[in-house]
Design a protein around this motif. Structure first.
Motif, PDB file in Angstrom:
ATOM      1  N   ASN A   6       0.835  -1.203   0.000  1.00 39.46           N
ATOM      2  CA  ASN A   6       0.000   0.000   0.000  1.00 39.46           C
ATOM      3  C   ASN A   6       0.870   1.255   0.000  1.00 39.46           C
ATOM      4  O   ASN A   6       1.733   1.421   0.852  1.00 39.46           O
ATOM      5  CB  ASN A   6      -0.919  -0.004   1.221  1.00 39.46           C
ATOM      6  CG  ASN A   6      -1.922   1.127   1.159  1.00 39.46           C
ATOM      7  OD1 ASN A   6      -1.610   2.268   1.476  1.00 39.46           O
ATOM      8  ND2 ASN A   6      -3.117   0.833   0.718  1.00 39.46           N
ATOM      9  N   CYS A   7       0.639   2.130  -0.986  1.00 38.13           N
ATOM     10  CA  CYS A   7       1.362   3.408  -1.050  1.00 38.13           C
ATOM     11  C   CYS A   7       0.505   4.471  -0.370  1.00 38.13           C
ATOM     12  O   CYS A   7      -0.652   4.665  -0.739  1.00 38.13           O
ATOM     13  CB  CYS A   7       1.639   3.780  -2.498  1.00 38.13           C
ATOM     14  SG  CYS A   7       2.209   5.480  -2.684  1.00 38.13           S
ATOM     15  N   TRP A   8       1.059   5.168   0.629  1.00 34.43           N
ATOM     16  CA  TRP A   8       0.295   6.183   1.367  1.00 34.43           C
ATOM     17  C   TRP A   8      -0.120   7.328   0.457  1.00 34.43           C
ATOM     18  O   TRP A   8      -1.140   7.982   0.672  1.00 34.43           O
ATOM     19  CB  TRP A   8       1.086   6.701   2.565  1.00 34.43           C
ATOM     20  CG  TRP A   8       2.399   7.343   2.201  1.00 34.43           C
ATOM     21  CD1 TRP A   8       3.616   6.734   2.138  1.00 34.43           C
ATOM     22  CD2 TRP A   8       2.620   8.703   1.809  1.00 34.43           C
ATOM     23  NE1 TRP A   8       4.582   7.613   1.724  1.00 34.43           N
ATOM     24  CE2 TRP A   8       3.996   8.840   1.521  1.00 34.43           C
ATOM     25  CE3 TRP A   8       1.805   9.807   1.664  1.00 34.43           C
ATOM     26  CZ2 TRP A   8       4.559  10.037   1.106  1.00 34.43           C
ATOM     27  CZ3 TRP A   8       2.374  11.009   1.250  1.00 34.43           C
ATOM     28  CH2 TRP A   8       3.732  11.106   0.984  1.00 34.43           C
ATOM     29  N   ASN A   9       0.680   7.586  -0.598  1.00 39.11           N
ATOM     30  CA  ASN A   9       0.404   8.720  -1.481  1.00 39.11           C
ATOM     31  C   ASN A   9      -0.632   8.372  -2.549  1.00 39.11           C
ATOM     32  O   ASN A   9      -1.541   9.147  -2.815  1.00 39.11           O
ATOM     33  CB  ASN A   9       1.723   9.176  -2.122  1.00 39.11           C
ATOM     34  CG  ASN A   9       1.609  10.534  -2.770  1.00 39.11           C
ATOM     35  OD1 ASN A   9       0.876  11.394  -2.287  1.00 39.11           O
ATOM     36  ND2 ASN A   9       2.313  10.732  -3.862  1.00 39.11           N
ATOM     37  N   CYS A  10      -0.513   7.165  -3.124  1.00 34.65           N
ATOM     38  CA  CYS A  10      -1.494   6.729  -4.135  1.00 34.65           C
ATOM     39  C   CYS A  10      -2.803   6.312  -3.460  1.00 34.65           C
ATOM     40  O   CYS A  10      -3.868   6.398  -4.061  1.00 34.65           O
ATOM     41  CB  CYS A  10      -0.959   5.557  -4.942  1.00 34.65           C
ATOM     42  SG  CYS A  10       0.443   5.969  -5.994  1.00 34.65           S
ATOM     43  N   GLY A  11      -2.720   5.830  -2.203  1.00 32.27           N
ATOM     44  CA  GLY A  11      -3.928   5.431  -1.481  1.00 32.27           C
ATOM     45  C   GLY A  11      -4.384   4.013  -1.802  1.00 32.27           C
ATOM     46  O   GLY A  11      -5.492   3.633  -1.465  1.00 32.27           O
ATOM     47  N   ASP A  13      -2.721  -0.286  -3.211  1.00 37.31           N
ATOM     48  CA  ASP A  13      -1.531  -1.107  -3.441  1.00 37.31           C
ATOM     49  C   ASP A  13      -0.886  -0.748  -4.782  1.00 37.31           C
ATOM     50  O   ASP A  13      -1.586  -0.618  -5.791  1.00 37.31           O
ATOM     51  CB  ASP A  13      -1.902  -2.598  -3.443  1.00 37.31           C
ATOM     52  CG  ASP A  13      -2.119  -3.120  -2.030  1.00 37.31           C
ATOM     53  OD1 ASP A  13      -2.096  -2.296  -1.096  1.00 37.31           O
ATOM     54  OD2 ASP A  13      -2.299  -4.340  -1.868  1.00 37.31           O
ATOM     55  N   THR A  14       0.418  -0.586  -4.752  1.00 33.58           N
ATOM     56  CA  THR A  14       1.159  -0.274  -5.988  1.00 33.58           C
ATOM     57  C   THR A  14       2.446  -1.092  -5.992  1.00 33.58           C
ATOM     58  O   THR A  14       2.885  -1.564  -4.943  1.00 33.58           O
ATOM     59  CB  THR A  14       1.545   1.223  -6.046  1.00 33.58           C
ATOM     60  OG1 THR A  14       2.355   1.519  -4.898  1.00 33.58           O
ATOM     61  CG2 THR A  14       0.338   2.141  -6.071  1.00 33.58           C
ATOM     62  N   PRO A  15       3.074  -1.253  -7.173  1.00 34.81           N
ATOM     63  CA  PRO A  15       4.372  -1.933  -7.176  1.00 34.81           C
ATOM     64  C   PRO A  15       5.425  -1.043  -6.495  1.00 34.81           C
ATOM     65  O   PRO A  15       5.453   0.160  -6.716  1.00 34.81           O
ATOM     66  CB  PRO A  15       4.676  -2.122  -8.667  1.00 34.81           C
ATOM     67  CG  PRO A  15       3.805  -1.165  -9.382  1.00 34.81           C
ATOM     68  CD  PRO A  15       2.625  -0.875  -8.513  1.00 34.81           C
ATOM     69  N   LYS A  55      10.339   2.563  -2.691  1.00 34.60           N
ATOM     70  CA  LYS A  55       9.873   3.714  -3.466  1.00 34.60           C
ATOM     71  C   LYS A  55       8.742   3.240  -4.368  1.00 34.60           C
ATOM     72  O   LYS A  55       8.884   2.213  -5.048  1.00 34.60           O
ATOM     73  CB  LYS A  55      11.026   4.224  -4.347  1.00 34.60           C
ATOM     74  CG  LYS A  55      11.448   5.639  -4.017  1.00 34.60           C
ATOM     75  CD  LYS A  55      12.644   6.013  -4.815  1.00 34.60           C
ATOM     76  CE  LYS A  55      12.323   7.237  -5.642  1.00 34.60           C
ATOM     77  NZ  LYS A  55      13.506   7.816  -6.271  1.00 34.60           N
ATOM     78  N   CYS A  56       7.616   3.957  -4.350  1.00 38.75           N
ATOM     79  CA  CYS A  56       6.474   3.585  -5.191  1.00 38.75           C
ATOM     80  C   CYS A  56       6.862   3.758  -6.657  1.00 38.75           C
ATOM     81  O   CYS A  56       7.412   4.789  -7.041  1.00 38.75           O
ATOM     82  CB  CYS A  56       5.281   4.475  -4.849  1.00 38.75           C
ATOM     83  SG  CYS A  56       3.880   4.251  -5.948  1.00 38.75           S
ATOM     84  N   LYS A  57       6.561   2.743  -7.474  1.00 37.93           N
ATOM     85  CA  LYS A  57       6.924   2.831  -8.896  1.00 37.93           C
ATOM     86  C   LYS A  57       5.983   3.728  -9.684  1.00 37.93           C
ATOM     87  O   LYS A  57       6.264   4.069 -10.815  1.00 37.93           O
ATOM     88  CB  LYS A  57       6.940   1.423  -9.503  1.00 37.93           C
ATOM     89  CG  LYS A  57       8.171   0.626  -9.098  1.00 37.93           C
ATOM     90  CD  LYS A  57       8.364  -0.542 -10.013  1.00 37.93           C
ATOM     91  CE  LYS A  57       9.770  -1.096  -9.885  1.00 37.93           C
ATOM     92  NZ  LYS A  57       9.975  -2.237 -10.781  1.00 37.93           N
ATOM     93  N   LYS A  58       4.832   4.072  -9.069  1.00 38.09           N
ATOM     94  CA  LYS A  58       3.886   4.939  -9.789  1.00 38.09           C
ATOM     95  C   LYS A  58       4.134   6.412  -9.469  1.00 38.09           C
ATOM     96  O   LYS A  58       4.095   7.256 -10.355  1.00 38.09           O
ATOM     97  CB  LYS A  58       2.455   4.577  -9.401  1.00 38.09           C
ATOM     98  CG  LYS A  58       2.073   3.198  -9.907  1.00 38.09           C
ATOM     99  CD  LYS A  58       0.614   3.147 -10.330  1.00 38.09           C
ATOM    100  CE  LYS A  58       0.397   1.949 -11.241  1.00 38.09           C
ATOM    101  NZ  LYS A  58      -0.830   1.245 -10.973  1.00 38.09           N
ATOM    102  N   CYS A  59       4.350   6.737  -8.157  1.00 40.82           N
ATOM    103  CA  CYS A  59       4.442   8.165  -7.795  1.00 40.82           C
ATOM    104  C   CYS A  59       5.790   8.523  -7.159  1.00 40.82           C
ATOM    105  O   CYS A  59       6.011   9.670  -6.802  1.00 40.82           O
ATOM    106  CB  CYS A  59       3.304   8.536  -6.842  1.00 40.82           C
ATOM    107  SG  CYS A  59       3.527   7.856  -5.193  1.00 40.82           S
ATOM    108  N   SER A  60       6.662   7.528  -6.988  1.00 37.80           N
ATOM    109  CA  SER A  60       8.006   7.724  -6.407  1.00 37.80           C
ATOM    110  C   SER A  60       8.004   8.041  -4.913  1.00 37.80           C
ATOM    111  O   SER A  60       9.055   8.364  -4.358  1.00 37.80           O
ATOM    112  CB  SER A  60       8.792   8.836  -7.121  1.00 37.80           C
ATOM    113  OG  SER A  60       9.009   8.473  -8.438  1.00 37.80           O
TER     114      SER A  60
END
Ligand SMILES: [Zn+2]
Length: 237
Positions: A6-11, A13-15, A55-60
């Motif tokens: 889970n990415c806190w910024n995307c809200g 699950d992200t890679p 590091k989130c691969k979608k939003c860094s």
């Protein structure tokens, strides 16, 4: 390596790309309790914790995931096995995962905009309830919800006694209707049970009780707008 978290910024699950991985053993004291509430027996266990910095691969956005594994033995082989599995899969399947923590713990949803216009005491109570609920402190959240109802009753009818009397007086004074009265009785009882009877409500129960008081308090702030609409509406001739 890549794994989904889970990415806190995307809200959601992200890679995630792993930037660093560390392990650290920790001695934890645990205890059982007797019927009278006193400590029965103390035991010590070794937790083997993994720290994945990603590091989130979608939003860094960077995140730190800390997983606590409770080891059955103190053998280095067990710790090594957990470490190997975490390195390859992101989690250890054979390890006994007790808790997972995600940092930073920013709230996924900001405090609702309408709460900004509330009287400060209400605003602070609501914000603390939202924070307690987000942290899974559900008993505290429920006690906070009860405190908001208490403040509402105090403002409307003064300090007249227990909750049952307050709710009945609010009903008789037509400040709340029969449906609201029935709902608030349930919410207050859940708050009482959290404060006095060791009740630990689940996330959904807190969410529903919160919605009930959001409606109760939220409707108040329509007062000014309703007057504006009344003024602006052309009169019937
Ligand atoms: Zn992200």
């Amino acid at each position: 390596m890549e794994f989904w978290k889970n990415c806190w910024n995307c809200g959601h699950d992200t890679p995630q790309e792993r930037v660093a991985l560390e392990f650290f053993p920790r001695i934890v004291e645990m205890f059982s309790k007797k019927e009278d509430g006193k400590v029965n027996q103390r035991v010590w266990a070794v937790f083997y914790d993994s720290y994945s910095f990603t590091k989130c691969k979608k939003c860094s956005a960077p995140s730190l995931f800390v997983d606590e594994y409770w080891t059955q033995t103190t053998s280095p082989e067990e710790a090594k096995c957990i470490a190997e599995e975490v390195k390859i899969n992101g989690v250890s399947k054979s390890g006994n995962l007790v808790h997972s923590h995600i940092y930073p713990g920013f709230l996924k949803e900001p405090f609702p905009q309408w709460t900004h216009d509330l009287e400060e005491t209400y605003m602070v109570l609501f914000w603390e309830v939202y924070q307690a609920a987000a942290l899974g402190l559900n008993s505290l959240a429920m006690m906070g919800i009860r405190a908001i109802i208490d403040k509402f009753a105090l403002d409307k009818i003064g300090d007249i006694g227990g909750f049952a009397k307050k709710l009945n007086t609010l009903l008789n004074a037509k400040i709340i209707n029969a449906d609201q009265h029935a709902l608030l009785e349930v919410v207050v009882d859940a708050g009482n049970a959290s404060a006095h009877r060791g009740y630990k409500p689940d996330n959904n129960h807190v969410k529903i009780c919160l919605q009930i008081i959001e409606q109760l308090i939220g409707i108040e702030k329509f007062g000014d707008v309703i007057n504006e609409i009344r003024q602006a509406t052309p009169k019937r001739t």
